[in-house]
Write a protein that holds these residues in place. Structure first.
Motif, PDB file in Angstrom:
ATOM      1  N   GLU A  28      42.347  41.000  44.889  1.00 28.23           N
ATOM      2  CA  GLU A  28      42.574  41.022  46.331  1.00 28.23           C
ATOM      3  C   GLU A  28      41.947  39.761  46.919  1.00 28.23           C
ATOM      4  N   THR A  29      42.203  39.527  48.204  1.00 27.13           N
ATOM      5  CA  THR A  29      41.592  38.376  48.855  1.00 27.13           C
ATOM      6  C   THR A  29      40.094  38.610  48.962  1.00 27.13           C
ATOM      7  N   GLY A  30      39.318  37.597  48.629  1.00 22.86           N
ATOM      8  CA  GLY A  30      37.864  37.741  48.605  1.00 22.86           C
ATOM      9  C   GLY A  30      37.242  37.456  49.960  1.00 22.86           C
ATOM     10  N   PHE A  31      36.055  36.820  49.956  1.00 24.31           N
ATOM     11  CA  PHE A  31      35.325  36.637  51.214  1.00 24.31           C
ATOM     12  C   PHE A  31      36.007  35.633  52.135  1.00 24.31           C
ATOM     13  N   ASP A  32      36.901  34.822  51.602  1.00 25.46           N
ATOM     14  CA  ASP A  32      37.821  34.067  52.460  1.00 25.46           C
ATOM     15  C   ASP A  32      39.118  33.862  51.682  1.00 25.46           C
ATOM     16  N   HIS A  35      39.353  32.399  48.080  1.00 29.31           N
ATOM     17  CA  HIS A  35      38.756  33.088  46.945  1.00 29.31           C
ATOM     18  C   HIS A  35      39.409  34.450  46.719  1.00 29.31           C
ATOM     19  N   ALA A  36      39.806  34.667  45.488  1.00 25.05           N
ATOM     20  CA  ALA A  36      40.295  36.000  45.132  1.00 25.05           C
ATOM     21  C   ALA A  36      39.168  36.735  44.425  1.00 25.05           C
ATOM     22  N   THR A  37      39.245  38.040  44.402  1.00 25.14           N
ATOM     23  CA  THR A  37      38.198  38.833  43.760  1.00 25.14           C
ATOM     24  C   THR A  37      38.845  40.057  43.108  1.00 25.14           C
ATOM     25  N   PRO A  38      38.277  40.527  42.018  1.00 25.79           N
ATOM     26  CA  PRO A  38      38.861  41.700  41.365  1.00 25.79           C
ATOM     27  C   PRO A  38      38.804  42.922  42.277  1.00 25.79           C
ATOM     28  N   VAL A  39      39.801  43.781  42.170  1.00 26.28           N
ATOM     29  CA  VAL A  39      39.783  45.009  42.958  1.00 26.28           C
ATOM     30  C   VAL A  39      40.152  46.176  42.041  1.00 26.28           C
ATOM     31  N   PHE A  40      39.499  47.310  42.284  1.00 29.23           N
ATOM     32  CA  PHE A  40      39.718  48.507  41.472  1.00 29.23           C
ATOM     33  C   PHE A  40      40.226  49.593  42.394  1.00 29.23           C
ATOM     34  N   ARG A  42      41.789  53.254  43.263  1.00 32.30           N
ATOM     35  CA  ARG A  42      41.947  54.637  42.796  1.00 32.30           C
ATOM     36  C   ARG A  42      42.811  55.477  43.736  1.00 32.30           C
ATOM     37  N   GLU A  46      45.491  52.259  48.979  1.00 31.65           N
ATOM     38  CA  GLU A  46      44.808  50.958  48.954  1.00 31.65           C
ATOM     39  C   GLU A  46      45.604  49.882  48.228  1.00 31.65           C
ATOM     40  N   LYS A  49      46.145  46.178  49.237  1.00 28.60           N
ATOM     41  CA  LYS A  49      45.140  45.119  49.078  1.00 28.60           C
ATOM     42  C   LYS A  49      45.521  44.105  47.999  1.00 28.60           C
ATOM     43  N   GLN A  58      40.387  35.219  37.908  1.00 29.80           N
ATOM     44  CA  GLN A  58      39.596  36.077  37.013  1.00 29.80           C
ATOM     45  C   GLN A  58      40.480  36.767  35.976  1.00 29.80           C
TER      46      GLN A  58
END
Ligand code: SF4
Ligand code: SF4
Ligand code: SF4
Ligand code: SF4
Ligand code: SF4
Lengths: 324, 357
Positions: A28-32, A35-40, A42, A46, A49, A58
């Motif tokens: 998903e989109t990270g702090f800006d 930056h992308a960031t892993p998302v989990f 469930r 969601e 996202k 990553q």
């Protein structure tokens, strides 16, 4: 297919299949927006996202081996995971080594035009701000900010691993998003960086690695980010019993750690480049593994993480082996 | 007090060259032209400061080296009694005066956190103290924050002069330098020529402009109790730390992380007792001799990182947050884990917590 469309297809595919899944691992989109960031995920609510773009660098397959129990089948539910070409090779390697069970996975493969190396991008543009979107169009990386649209030749901003990638299309998947892409190089060019380094003499090479490793802060991010570095908390780098390395910060300790890391990845490294991307002091650690892989390819005609049925050469022993 | 001085861009190497004759000068600099990351390294004539972006590694190691020898030991067998040996210990190491040129306000604030623990508490750390005493900071007013920075949210800000000895303000064609302490004042004769009135005025404008900036929107200083309330909410911590890969980056790039390990590194009869950076994100950080580990998973380890910085530390040290808001841990985290989100979410209801960020 443009990125936004791929993102949408990705979300829709998981939505369709969510009843069979207990978890979806993606980005998903990270702090800006740079930056992308892993998302989990469930909850199906969601899934919106999830994103796919050239910042999704990553390699998520490591989580399966290190953080989740991906070998036991419960309630028949699966883990959904997004993979690029290189990430899919790590999955194959982990399946070969019995760290994960193929049947437990729902793999969404994304043909990949390459990921952006943020350091390379920022070096060209130290004052880059307010990024809205990053995309790849043919031979250009397109960076949209609130103010303007910038275009960079991909050779200048893609990750080194992507510029030499032979498998941009996932080698294992249940669903594929978009159409296959062509590798950017031919097979004979895969090891040019290693060859270039090899062409310098021994002294120069030693000097090169000494300068590079001198900066290493022993944060072990290269190890922990590697999907195939599975010893984790039992690494020789930190073990005091047996004691292989001291806590000193000299070149000897750092060298030994990296040599062991390289050796343990020989014929296993899937060239996902995570070790190199995460290094906070910009050490080209993947070069060592490339060298090991080049040797494995030359001598044993083997490439890691391509065929789930194949036995990696260092995991097998053939008394009749020739050529070694 | 002497007035402000001006160093033109092309005179900077000369100034640093002169200064480095009298003291060790550390500057933020790139390894070579091909690298982007910036580190603090001792000044050399072929190394120029890079001031247009924050350094990857803070100047922490200037005062708190990654590895420091506490003492040397050597053993000598007793000639008359083979079961006995004599141990000789040596621990004297002189340190030179140091100037850190081109630090940022957050870098300096890191040492103010260190000071509470290593200088102002009941135990004074002699190794830290001797370096700290001899180190001066020439700090740059910070005009280049990015989306990871949040110094204003932890009680500081991009124009915070606390802890600095000299103040560097970028103006047209170079830098205006101002002394903030007496020790800084003593270096002023080396700091270029007198600034013109116009330069002084421009510097004042820059300073005022930056002082008016708020870097980081939220206020992260009042979360001590919220942390305690959340302490046993395992689900919260599991979700927050889920993507963490347990590396040492966030602690090693952090100007305020001060934890260390002590080991004896010997060969045959001689060796050293060293202290080296440790990281609470490592599995063995709290592993006990018995093999038991009170923080067995990254859930407990990540919780400790947050608790230490935003709850235990301010409770113990007059409300001071053990985080200077430099954003390095966010920027360099391999998985872009955002410490601000974790702290801000402490006060939120379960339904509103965005675990995925
Ligand atoms: S190495 Fe290949 S598959 Fe992996 S991110 Fe780069 S281009 Fe994509
Ligand atoms: S060694 Fe590096 S490139 Fe190879 S699999 Fe591990 S992280 Fe990826
Ligand atoms: S990530 Fe870089 S600094 Fe950290 S241990 Fe690996 S090579 Fe060293
Ligand atoms: S840098 Fe990120 S991944 Fe590494 S330990 Fe810190 S939070 Fe975890
Ligand atoms: S916790 Fe992060 S933002 Fe705070 S001082 Fe440390 S590195 Fe900087």
């Amino acid at each position: 297919m443009p990125m936004d469309e791929k993102t949408k297809t990705l979300q829709e595919d998981f939505e369709k299949n969510f009843a069979d899944l207990e978890l979806v691992i993606g980005w998903e989109t990270g702090f800006d927006r740079l930056h992308a960031t892993p998302v989990f995920i469930r909850q199906p609510s969601e899934l919106g996202k999830l994103v796919w773009n050239p910042l999704c660098s990553q390699n998520l397959s490591g989580y399966l081996a290190k953080n989740l129990d991906a070998s036991i089948q419960e309630d028949g539910k699966k883990i959904g995971i997004c993979v690029k070409g290189c990430d899919s090779r790590s999955l194959v390697a982990l399946i070969q080594e019995n760290f994960i069970d193929r049947k437990r996975l729902y793999i969404v493969g994304i043909p990949c035009e390459g990921t952006v190396d943020l350091r390379r991008l920022m070096r060209l543009n130290p004052s880059l701000k307010n990024v809205r979107k990053v995309d790849i169009e043919g031979n250009k990386a397109v960076v949209e900010t609130d103010q303007e649209t910038l275009r960079f030749p991909i050779e200048d901003v893609l990750a080194r691993k992507c510029l030499r990638c032979l498998y941009p299309n996932p080698v294992i998947y249940d669903t594929i998003i978009g159409t296959p892409v062509k590798p950017r190089i031919s097979e004979d060019k895969a090891y040019t960086a290693v060859e270039k380094l090899d062409s310098s003499d021994r002294k120069q090479r030693l000097a090169f690695w000494k300068t590079e490793f001198d900066r290493c802060i022993r944060c072990y991010a290269c190890r922990n980010a590697c999907p195939l570095c599975v010893c984790q908390d039992n690494c020789i780098a930190e073990s005091r019993k047996p004691k292989w390395l001291t806590q000193r910060d000299g070149i000897r300790e750092k060298f030994l750690f990296h040599m062991i890391h390289g050796l343990h990845l020989a014929g296993r490294c899937t060239e996902c480049g995570e070790c190199e991307r995460v290094c906070p002091v910009e050490i080209p650690t993947m070069l060592i593994k490339e060298k090991m892989n080049q040797i494995v390819k030359d001598m044993l005609d083997y490439e890691a993480g391509i065929d789930p049925e194949a036995k990696p050469p260092l995991l097998t022993f053939d008394p009749g082996e020739t050529g070694i | 007090m002497r007035g402000k001085t001006f160093i033109a861009h092309d005179e900077l190497p000369e100034v640093l060259e002169r200064l480095s004759k009298a003291m060790d000068v550390w500057i933020p600099t790139a390894i070579n032209d091909e690298k982007y990351e910036i580190q603090f390294l001792p000044y050399q004539s072929d190394r120029l400061p890079v001031l247009d972006r924050q350094s990857t590694m803070p100047p922490k190691k200037v005062i708190f080296p990654q590895v420091e020898t506490l003492l040397h030991f050597s053993r000598k067998k007793d000639e008359n009694n083979p079961f006995k040996s004599h141990i000789k210990l040596e621990d004297e190491e002189e340190v030179s005066p140091v100037l850190v040129f081109g630090a940022r306000p957050c870098d300096v604030r890191g040492f103010l956190v260190f000071d509470e623990v290593y200088l102002n508490g009941p135990y004074k750390d002699p190794y830290y103290a001797k370096r700290r005493k001899k180190t001066l900071f020439a700090t740059l007013v910070c005009e280049t924050s990015d989306n990871a920075c949040f110094c204003s949210a932890v009680g500081s800000g991009p124009a915070d002069q606390t802890g600095s000895d000299l103040w560097i303000i970028p103006v047209d064609g170079g830098y205006v330098i101002e002394a903030l302490t007496e020790r800084g004042e003593n270096l002023m004769p080396e700091m270029g020529k007198d600034a013109t009135e116009a330069q002084v005025a421009e510097a004042r404008d820059v300073q005022e402009k930056v002082a008016g900036l708020r870097v980081g929107e939220a206020d992260l200083t009042q979360n001590s109790d919220a942390f305690e309330d959340r302490f046993s909410d395992n689900e919260y911590w599991r979700d927050m730390a889920f993507k963490c890969i347990s590396c040492g980056i966030c602690t090693y790039v952090c100007p305020t992380c001060y934890c260390f390990n002590i080991t004896d590194e010997a060969k045959d009869l001689d060796g050293e007792r060293i202290r080296s950076w440790d990281s609470c994100m490592f599995n063995h950080f709290t592993r006990e001799a018995s093999g038991h580990n009170p923080r067995p998973s990254k859930l407990e380890r990540y919780r400790n990182r947050i608790g230490h910085k935003f709850s235990y530390f301010p409770k113990k040290y007059k409300g001071m947050i053990a985080c200077c808001g430099c954003g390095r841990c966010i920027r360099r985290c391999p998985v872009a884990l955002d410490i601000r989100n974790v702290v801000l979410s402490l006060k939120k209801n379960k339904e509103n917590v965005d675990v995925c960020k």
